[in-house]
Design an enzyme around this catalytic site. Structure first.
Site, mmCIF file in Angstrom:
data_model
loop_
_atom_site.group_PDB
_atom_site.id
_atom_site.type_symbol
_atom_site.label_atom_id
_atom_site.label_comp_id
_atom_site.label_asym_id
_atom_site.label_seq_id
_atom_site.Cartn_x
_atom_site.Cartn_y
_atom_site.Cartn_z
ATOM 1 N N ARG A 22 -2.889 -3.385 11.615
ATOM 2 C CA ARG A 22 -1.437 -3.318 11.404
ATOM 3 C C ARG A 22 -0.753 -2.469 12.475
ATOM 4 N NH1 ARG A 22 -0.053 1.704 9.978
ATOM 5 N NH2 ARG A 22 -1.477 2.996 8.730
ATOM 6 N N CYS A 55 3.226 8.568 9.365
ATOM 7 C CA CYS A 55 3.877 7.601 10.255
ATOM 8 C C CYS A 55 4.269 8.221 11.594
ATOM 9 C CB CYS A 55 5.102 6.979 9.579
ATOM 10 S SG CYS A 55 4.708 6.158 8.020
ATOM 11 N N ILE A 104 5.856 0.925 5.577
ATOM 12 C CA ILE A 104 5.598 -0.491 5.839
ATOM 13 C C ILE A 104 4.822 -0.621 7.142
ATOM 14 C CG2 ILE A 104 6.659 -2.724 6.381
ATOM 15 C CD1 ILE A 104 9.042 -1.859 4.653
ATOM 16 N N GLY A 105 3.752 -1.399 7.096
ATOM 17 C CA GLY A 105 2.981 -1.701 8.303
ATOM 18 C C GLY A 105 2.412 -3.099 8.162
ATOM 19 N N GLY A 122 2.032 0.651 13.464
ATOM 20 C CA GLY A 122 2.386 1.944 12.905
ATOM 21 C C GLY A 122 1.315 3.009 13.059
ATOM 22 N N GLY A 164 1.216 -4.703 4.639
ATOM 23 C CA GLY A 164 2.462 -4.805 3.890
ATOM 24 C C GLY A 164 3.148 -3.487 3.631
ATOM 25 N N VAL A 210 -0.442 6.789 11.208
ATOM 26 C CA VAL A 210 -1.273 7.090 10.044
ATOM 27 C C VAL A 210 -0.440 7.197 8.769
ATOM 28 C CG1 VAL A 210 -1.124 9.601 10.406
ATOM 29 C CG2 VAL A 210 -3.074 8.650 9.140
ATOM 30 N N THR A 211 -1.003 6.764 7.658
ATOM 31 C CA THR A 211 -0.390 6.956 6.355
ATOM 32 C C THR A 211 -1.480 7.182 5.326
ATOM 33 O OG1 THR A 211 1.326 6.159 4.830
ATOM 34 C CG2 THR A 211 -0.325 4.545 5.558
ATOM 35 N N TYR A 212 -1.049 7.516 4.125
ATOM 36 C CA TYR A 212 -1.969 7.781 3.004
ATOM 37 C C TYR A 212 -1.722 6.770 1.903
ATOM 38 C CZ TYR A 212 -3.538 9.900 -1.391
ATOM 39 O OH TYR A 212 -4.118 10.111 -2.623
#
Length: 274
Positions: free
Chosen positions: A122, A221, A191-192, A124, A203, A126-128
């Protein structure tokens, strides 16, 4: 250790039943914003993998997405691609990075990571993902919507904005130049996406009752000057003196139903049991 994408995968998840969602509009024109609209020639069917009450390992959900995408590509070649897909779930605690995401936004030693870390296809940073967060992975053919990635990102944002407004009276918005959904300086949804031959996957993720402490171990992000928020956090401030507080389970159910309703209406699809 960061787990990288690979070509060998197998889906281990099954297709449980979901609720049906009908469109309420009498017209096939849907407005996303004052300047953006689209028309859908025909209403599409969409099979839903409804696991929103379950904690699904990230690797399993990732493999499921990729297997569906490959199947859909084959169907497109045969001119037999008639059904979209939507996966809805929660994840066990995990960090994910986009394909070009920078590891400088990880605030921990990767050899001693607090949770699994995956580098995905995807876009973007980093996210959790974790319990109390609703994750939606739409796998849709943009040939039947609009072949425009920016439009698709704005459409996913709109689904969340409408859901927050209709079910929680939360006035959310976009931030110019950034992707996601915000309330003030708090980012409630990330969102990614990845699009391959106009088939979408990955998503959105909406923080409902998420433990936000996990976000402190990263720069979410890659955005330094904003913080992460949740529906629960916002609601607790509004209803601190109320006798009718909503528990986490109720919040999740309300958010889940509202997201599905808005997704169905905006993309003009019917969800159905497989």
């Amino acid at each position: 250790m960061i787990v990288l994408p690979n070509s060998g995968f197998c889906a281990t998840l099954t297709r449980p039943p979901i609720h049906s969602c009908k469109k309420n509009r009498s017209t096939d024109s849907v407005t996303i914003s004052r300047s953006t609209s689209f028309k859908i020639e025909a209403k599409r069917r969409c099979e839903c993998y409804d696991m929103h009450k379950e904690l699904v390992p990230y690797a399993d959900a990732w493999s499921l997405q990729k297997s569906i995408v490959e199947e859909r590509k084959t169907l497109v070649q045969r001119n037999e691609d008639f059904v979209d897909s939507l996966i809805v779930l929660q994840h066990h605690p995990v960090y994910t990075l986009g394909a070009a995401g920078s590891e400088e936004y990880l605030r921990f030693d990767q050899k001693n990571a607090p949770f699994d870390v995956y580098r995905t296809e995807r876009g973007g940073e980093v996210t959790y993902h974790g319990p109390g967060q609703i994750v939606m992975y739409p796998i849709i053919n943009l040939r039947y919507q609009k072949m425009d990635l920016h439009w698709y990102l704005r459409a996913l944002e709109e689904v969340i904005i409408r859901a927050l407004s209709s079910s929680f009276s939360i006035k959310a918005s976009r931030v110019e130049g950034l992707t996601g959904v915000w309330v003030g300086d708090q980012k409630l949804a990330a969102i990614g996406i990845k699009v391959s031959q106009w088939i979408t996957f990955h998503g959105l993720a909406l923080n409902v009752s998420t433990d936000l402490a996990a976000f402190q171990r990263i720069v979410p992000c890659g955005i330094q000057d904003h913080r992460v928020g949740s529906i629960k956090e916002l609601q607790s401030g509004v209803s601190s003196n109320s006798c009718n507080k909503i528990d986490d389970s109720q919040l999740m159910d309300i958010a889940y139903k509202s997201l599905l309703n808005e997704f169905c209406e905006l993309f003009q699809v019917d969800l159905y049991y497989k």
